[in-house]
Structure formats: structure tokens, C-alpha cells
Write a protein that holds these residues in place. Structure first.
Motif, short mmCIF file in Angstrom:
data_model
loop_
_atom_site.label_atom_id
_atom_site.label_comp_id
_atom_site.label_asym_id
_atom_site.label_seq_id
_atom_site.Cartn_x
_atom_site.Cartn_y
_atom_site.Cartn_z
N LEU A 1 20.83 21.09 7.80
CA LEU A 1 22.16 21.20 7.21
C LEU A 1 22.55 22.67 7.00
O LEU A 1 23.71 23.05 7.15
N GLN A 2 21.61 23.51 6.67
CA GLN A 2 21.90 24.94 6.50
C GLN A 2 22.33 25.57 7.82
O GLN A 2 23.26 26.39 7.86
N SER A 3 21.70 25.17 8.91
CA SER A 3 22.08 25.69 10.23
C SER A 3 23.49 25.25 10.60
O SER A 3 24.29 26.03 11.14
N LEU A 4 23.84 23.99 10.31
CA LEU A 4 25.20 23.52 10.59
C LEU A 4 26.23 24.28 9.77
O LEU A 4 27.31 24.63 10.26
N ASN A 5 25.92 24.51 8.51
CA ASN A 5 26.84 25.26 7.64
C ASN A 5 27.05 26.69 8.14
O ASN A 5 28.16 27.23 8.11
N TYR A 6 26.00 27.30 8.63
CA TYR A 6 26.11 28.68 9.16
C TYR A 6 26.98 28.72 10.41
O TYR A 6 27.84 29.59 10.57
N ALA B 1 29.31 26.57 11.26
CA ALA B 1 30.69 26.26 10.92
C ALA B 1 31.40 27.44 10.25
O ALA B 1 32.62 27.58 10.35
N SER B 2 30.67 28.28 9.55
CA SER B 2 31.29 29.40 8.85
C SER B 2 31.63 30.57 9.78
O SER B 2 32.41 31.43 9.41
#
Length: 241
Positions: free
Chosen positions: A214-219, A221-222
Motif C-alpha cells: 500500500l505504501q508503494s501504491l501511495n507513492y 499515486a502522489s
């Protein structure tokens, strides 16, 4: 400046003024007078018997013409320098050498070639100051009898052949590339070690892989507006395991 003092119809003496930075050596019937060197100030000269030679005490300089030097490691380079000197003893300067400046120039050229030939190209490029000091001391030892003191010797330029410049540039570039590859390899090793340690933690705590996902997806997307597709449903590890 000179001034003639007349007695009757005959010229008796001449008054001459010696400047502060000069000295006068007076020869009477070819012999040095005891007052020599005279000055600064007013001096008395008898015409027809006295000969006056003015010596300048100020610092003088001359350029050593570019000299081709064969270094210790058999590399031919062209070196030019400048020498600064001044007259310390006017009598020695006049009586012991015909032309103190010309003699100093010839001695400087000879000593410069001899001393620089004892150094490698690397030393010549990196140790100019110490080499200049060695050259100055050696020239000064030769000129002390002439009443001349060498103040300093400066090596102005060391000119390398064009082909040698290209070879040194290629060698330096190769060295930089090799260092960059070594640093990159060391970084890969450290990254692998960190991944190994991370895998051990994930094996002990399986639920951490979901947080990392989930942290990788958030990065991603940002960074920019984009559409992200990821598998669903996600197998959520049981926290009780």
C-alpha cells in the motif's frame, strides 16, 4: 646629477649626487678608492683621474627562456621561469664578474635544467614550490661570490606535448570511470544486504508485506495523476498467525 666646481680657469672637482637606491664605485688611476662604494648623497670626483661606476641595488628580474627538460621518467617537457635578484655587495659585483646580470642568467638556465632533470613529471607538476626553492638556493650558492643575492625563482609554466596531454586526460577519465563503478558496486552490495534483512523481517511478520504494498501504491499515486491497476481481492494475512 653632477656639478663642476671651478677654480680659476681649471676644473678642480666635480660634485655628483648618488640616489638612495644606488651606490657609486670610484676608481682613481684604476684602483678602487677606500670610500667605495659611495653614496647615497653627494660625492666628490676629480676629473681625468676618477672613474665612477654606478651600481643599482634595486630588485631586478629576468625571464628564463623556455627550456626543453628531460625528466627523470624520460618525459620531455618545456619549462619557463622568472628569477628575481638584487646586488648585495657592489664591489664584488664590479670586480669579480664582467656582467653580473648576464652571468646570473646563464647560471640560472644551467641549474634549472640540471635540477628539473632529477624529478619525475608527477613531482614537477605537483611540487613546484619546493622545486623552485631548491633552484633558488643552488643559484644563490653560485652568485654569492659575485655579490648577487637571488630572492626567488618562480616556475611559470610546464608545457606538456599534445599527445601526452591526451594520454593523461584518457588516463584520468578511465580512473574516474573505474571509481564510479566501484562506488556503484558497493551500493548494490549494501542494497542487497538491506533487502536480505528486510526479507527476514517480512518472513517473521507476513502482514508487513501488505503495508509495504500500500505504501508503494501511495507513492506512485502522489507523483502524478495516473490510473493504477492492482489485483483484487488482496490476500490479507491473518494477524493471528
Amino acid at each position: 646629477m653632477t656639478k663642476t666646481v671651478l677654480h680659476g680657469n681649471q676644473c678642480a672637482t666635480i660634485i655628483s649626487v648618488v640616489k638612495q637606491y644606488k651606490r657609486a664605485v670610484i676608481l682613481r688611476f684604476g684602483r678602487v678608492r677606500s670610500v667605495s662604494p659611495a653614496g647615497p648623497g653627494i660625492i666628490w670626483i676629480i676629473p681625468c683621474t676618477d672613474t665612477v661606476i654606478i651600481i643599482d641595488l634595486r630588485t631586478q628580474s629576468f625571464n628564463v627562456l623556455p627550456q626543453e627538460i628531460l625528466t627523470k621518467d624520460l618525459v620531455t617537457v618545456t619549462v619557463d621561469a622568472v628569477v628575481y635578484f638584487h646586488v648585495l655587495k657592489p664591489l664584488n659585483c664590479l670586480l669579480h664578474v664582467q656582467s653580473h646580470k648576464h652571468a646570473t642568467e646563464l647560471l640560472a638556465v644551467t641549474i634549472l635544467r640540471n635540477i628539473l632533470g632529477q624529478y619525475t613529471l608527477s613531482d614537477l607538476l605537483t611540487n613546484r614550490e619546493s622545486i623552485s626553492q631548491a633552484v633558488r638556493k643552488e643559484i644563490d650558492n653560485g652568485t654569492v661570490e659575485w655579490g648577487v643575492e637571488v630572492e626567488r625563482v618562480e616556475i611559470k609554466d610546464v608545457i606538456l606535448p599534445y599527445e601526452l596531454q591526451k594520454a593523461l586526460a584518457a588516463e584520468a577519465e578511465g580512473t574516474r570511470i573505474a571509481k564510479a563503478k566501484i562506488i556503484e558496486a558497493e551500493g548494490e552490495i549494501k542494497a542487497a544486504e538491506n533487502l536480505r534483512d528486510a526479507s527476514k523481517i517480512i518472513m517473521q511478520k507476513p502482514q508487513t508485506i501488505l503495508l509495504r504494498y500500500l505504501q508503494s501504491l501511495n507513492y506512485i499515486a502522489s507523483q502524478q495523476k495516473t490510473t493504477i491497476l492492482f489485483p483484487f481481492p488482496i490476500d490479507i494475512p491473518d494477524h493471528q498467525k
